[in-house]
Design a protein around this motif. Structure first.
Motif, PDB file in Angstrom:
ATOM      1  N   MET A  32       8.924  80.954  62.568  1.00  0.00           N
ATOM      2  CA  MET A  32       8.339  79.948  63.594  1.00  0.00           C
ATOM      3  C   MET A  32       8.448  80.690  65.052  1.00  0.00           C
ATOM      4  O   MET A  32       7.734  80.462  65.968  1.00  0.00           O
ATOM      5  CB  MET A  32       8.793  78.560  63.486  1.00  0.00           C
ATOM      6  N   ARG A  33       9.801  81.101  65.219  1.00  0.00           N
ATOM      7  CA  ARG A  33      10.034  81.677  66.360  1.00  0.00           C
ATOM      8  C   ARG A  33       9.210  83.025  66.728  1.00  0.00           C
ATOM      9  O   ARG A  33       8.657  83.370  67.753  1.00  0.00           O
ATOM     10  CB  ARG A  33      11.453  82.130  66.441  1.00  0.00           C
ATOM     11  N   ALA A  34       9.023  83.743  65.778  1.00  0.00           N
ATOM     12  CA  ALA A  34       7.968  84.966  65.960  1.00  0.00           C
ATOM     13  C   ALA A  34       6.794  84.470  66.321  1.00  0.00           C
ATOM     14  O   ALA A  34       5.942  85.169  66.807  1.00  0.00           O
ATOM     15  CB  ALA A  34       7.934  85.507  64.719  1.00  0.00           C
ATOM     16  N   LYS A  35       6.306  83.328  65.741  1.00  0.00           N
ATOM     17  CA  LYS A  35       4.827  82.572  66.263  1.00  0.00           C
ATOM     18  C   LYS A  35       4.878  81.994  67.646  1.00  0.00           C
ATOM     19  O   LYS A  35       4.166  81.553  68.114  1.00  0.00           O
ATOM     20  CB  LYS A  35       4.251  81.972  65.247  1.00  0.00           C
ATOM     21  N   GLY A  36       6.220  82.167  68.421  1.00  0.00           N
ATOM     22  CA  GLY A  36       6.274  81.729  69.802  1.00  0.00           C
ATOM     23  C   GLY A  36       6.858  80.085  69.785  1.00  0.00           C
ATOM     24  O   GLY A  36       6.980  79.749  70.942  1.00  0.00           O
ATOM     25  N   HIS A  37       7.373  79.484  68.790  1.00  0.00           N
ATOM     26  CA  HIS A  37       7.735  78.127  68.818  1.00  0.00           C
ATOM     27  C   HIS A  37       9.179  78.245  68.974  1.00  0.00           C
ATOM     28  O   HIS A  37       9.943  79.110  68.540  1.00  0.00           O
ATOM     29  CB  HIS A  37       7.433  77.479  67.416  1.00  0.00           C
TER      30      HIS A  37
ATOM     31  N   GLU B 223      -0.730  70.446  69.024  1.00  0.00           N
ATOM     32  CA  GLU B 223       0.037  70.086  67.899  1.00  0.00           C
ATOM     33  C   GLU B 223      -0.423  70.474  66.728  1.00  0.00           C
ATOM     34  O   GLU B 223       0.034  70.951  65.972  1.00  0.00           O
ATOM     35  CB  GLU B 223       0.010  68.614  67.905  1.00  0.00           C
ATOM     36  N   VAL B 224      -1.893  70.709  66.520  1.00  0.00           N
ATOM     37  CA  VAL B 224      -2.673  71.254  65.432  1.00  0.00           C
ATOM     38  C   VAL B 224      -2.170  72.700  65.128  1.00  0.00           C
ATOM     39  O   VAL B 224      -1.932  73.053  63.916  1.00  0.00           O
ATOM     40  CB  VAL B 224      -3.925  71.126  65.345  1.00  0.00           C
ATOM     41  N   LYS B 225      -2.168  73.314  66.077  1.00  0.00           N
ATOM     42  CA  LYS B 225      -1.834  74.908  65.974  1.00  0.00           C
ATOM     43  C   LYS B 225      -0.367  75.066  65.499  1.00  0.00           C
ATOM     44  O   LYS B 225      -0.001  75.734  64.608  1.00  0.00           O
ATOM     45  CB  LYS B 225      -1.919  75.492  67.468  1.00  0.00           C
ATOM     46  N   ALA B 226       0.433  74.208  66.080  1.00  0.00           N
ATOM     47  CA  ALA B 226       1.969  74.117  65.506  1.00  0.00           C
ATOM     48  C   ALA B 226       2.098  73.628  64.102  1.00  0.00           C
ATOM     49  O   ALA B 226       2.811  74.307  63.343  1.00  0.00           O
ATOM     50  CB  ALA B 226       2.795  73.219  66.637  1.00  0.00           C
ATOM     51  N   ALA B 227       1.159  72.720  63.915  1.00  0.00           N
ATOM     52  CA  ALA B 227       1.434  72.164  62.320  1.00  0.00           C
ATOM     53  C   ALA B 227       0.893  73.141  61.451  1.00  0.00           C
ATOM     54  O   ALA B 227       1.329  73.366  60.445  1.00  0.00           O
ATOM     55  CB  ALA B 227       0.516  70.978  62.307  1.00  0.00           C
ATOM     56  N   LEU B 228      -0.194  74.166  61.705  1.00  0.00           N
ATOM     57  CA  LEU B 228      -0.650  74.847  60.883  1.00  0.00           C
ATOM     58  C   LEU B 228       0.373  76.196  60.741  1.00  0.00           C
ATOM     59  O   LEU B 228       0.579  76.683  59.711  1.00  0.00           O
ATOM     60  CB  LEU B 228      -2.145  75.742  61.586  1.00  0.00           C
ATOM     61  N   ASP B 229       0.778  76.516  62.121  1.00  0.00           N
ATOM     62  CA  ASP B 229       1.954  77.650  61.670  1.00  0.00           C
ATOM     63  C   ASP B 229       3.085  77.086  60.969  1.00  0.00           C
ATOM     64  O   ASP B 229       3.791  78.072  60.129  1.00  0.00           O
ATOM     65  CB  ASP B 229       2.515  77.888  63.154  1.00  0.00           C
TER      66      ASP B 229
END
Length: 287
Positions: free
Chosen positions: A189-194, A255-261
């Motif tokens: 998740m951190r690698a995806k920017g979260h 939120e949708v983008k984060a939920a899919l990640d």
């Protein structure tokens, strides 16, 4: 729309799903096991007698068990395509209610408590008295059946939910395999920017709902300073009332983008987390 609590819409252990898809199946409700249903029915019967003695009509009501929709069952079983489609619309199920006005998040409809209509037929003054009497009669019935001293059914459920949540954390956060998989999920998740601040298994399971729930809550507090601090474990989480439709949509898109990640990064974690979570949860509600 008025400012309102979103945590009141869902069982506390699933922490404000608001129609969203919990990665693990929702914890059994207090009335979902045979023994608990019998207990709930006794409480409702005693409450109805108490309400009648106070001059109010009350229909004993225990919400029936439901197996949910076919999609509910597929999501609970971990079907990837169904999970992805649901998250693509509802995200984690927090801000989706602002856009879709669908607190059920596509879930099967539940029958309405008949006592809502009974109360609505009363005058405003009578409704206030009815509510106070209802709480007092609930507390009396719960004390008689369980021996627990509470102020209402809501207070009783909150205390039990908090106790279950704390036990889940103690048992699951101490599981070495879940800790390893949660750490790997956090790295992804951190690698995806979260931003991930805690890598405990329970926090990784709930980070999305907590993150977006906190953001909405803080917006609500800006609108109304009297709203208490964000406290999901004790039922404090509110929706803002002044976002424009475009702002609501933008919030849900994030939120949708984060939920899919989260869905992608959490594949291995949730395969291990789900059965352990369900086993502990079912055992706790049966105790």
């Amino acid at each position: 729309m008025p400012t309102r609590s979103f945590l009141a819409m869902a069982a506390l252990v699933t922490l404000a799903g608001c129609g969203g898809e919990p990665a693990a199946r929702p914890d059994p409700s207090p009335a979902s096991t045979p023994g608990a249903r019998g207990e709930a029915q006794r409480i409702e019967s005693i409450k109805a007698d108490c309400m009648k003695s106070k001059g109010f009509r009350y229909v004993p009501f225990v919400r029936p068990e439901t197996t949910g929709t076919q999609d509910d069952r597929k999501r609970a079983a971990g079907d990837y395509e169904t999970l992805r489609a649901h998250r693509a619309k509802y995200g984690f199920g927090v801000s989706s209610i602002l856009v879709h006005r669908d607190p059920g998040g596509g879930r099967a409809e539940m029958p309405e408590n008949p006592n809502y209509a009974i109360r609505q037929d009363l005058s405003p003054a009578q409704q206030k008295t009815y509510a106070k009497t209802s709480d007092a009669c609930e507390a009396q019935a719960i004390k008689q059946v369980t021996g627990e001293t509470v102020t209402s059914a809501d207070d009783w459920n909150l205390k039990r939910n908090v106790a279950v949540s704390r036990t889940l954390r103690r048992e699951l956060d101490g599981d070495p395999e879940l800790v390893r998989l949660a750490t790997a999920m956090a790295d992804c998740m951190r690698a995806k920017g979260h931003q991930i601040t805690s890598i405990s298994p329970m926090d990784m399971e709930e980070w999305g709902r907590m993150t977006f729930g906190r953001r909405l809550h803080e917006l609500a507090r800006k609108e109304n300073p009297d709203i208490p601090a964000y406290d999901p474990e004790n039922g404090q989480g509110y929706l803002p009332s002044r976002l424009t439709p475009a702002e609501q949509r933008q919030f849900l898109d994030q939120e949708v983008k984060a939920a899919l990640d989260d869905l992608e990064c959490g594949k291995d974690f949730r395969v291990a987390f789900r059965p352990k979570h369900d086993e502990v949860s079912a055992r706790l509600w049966q105790e």
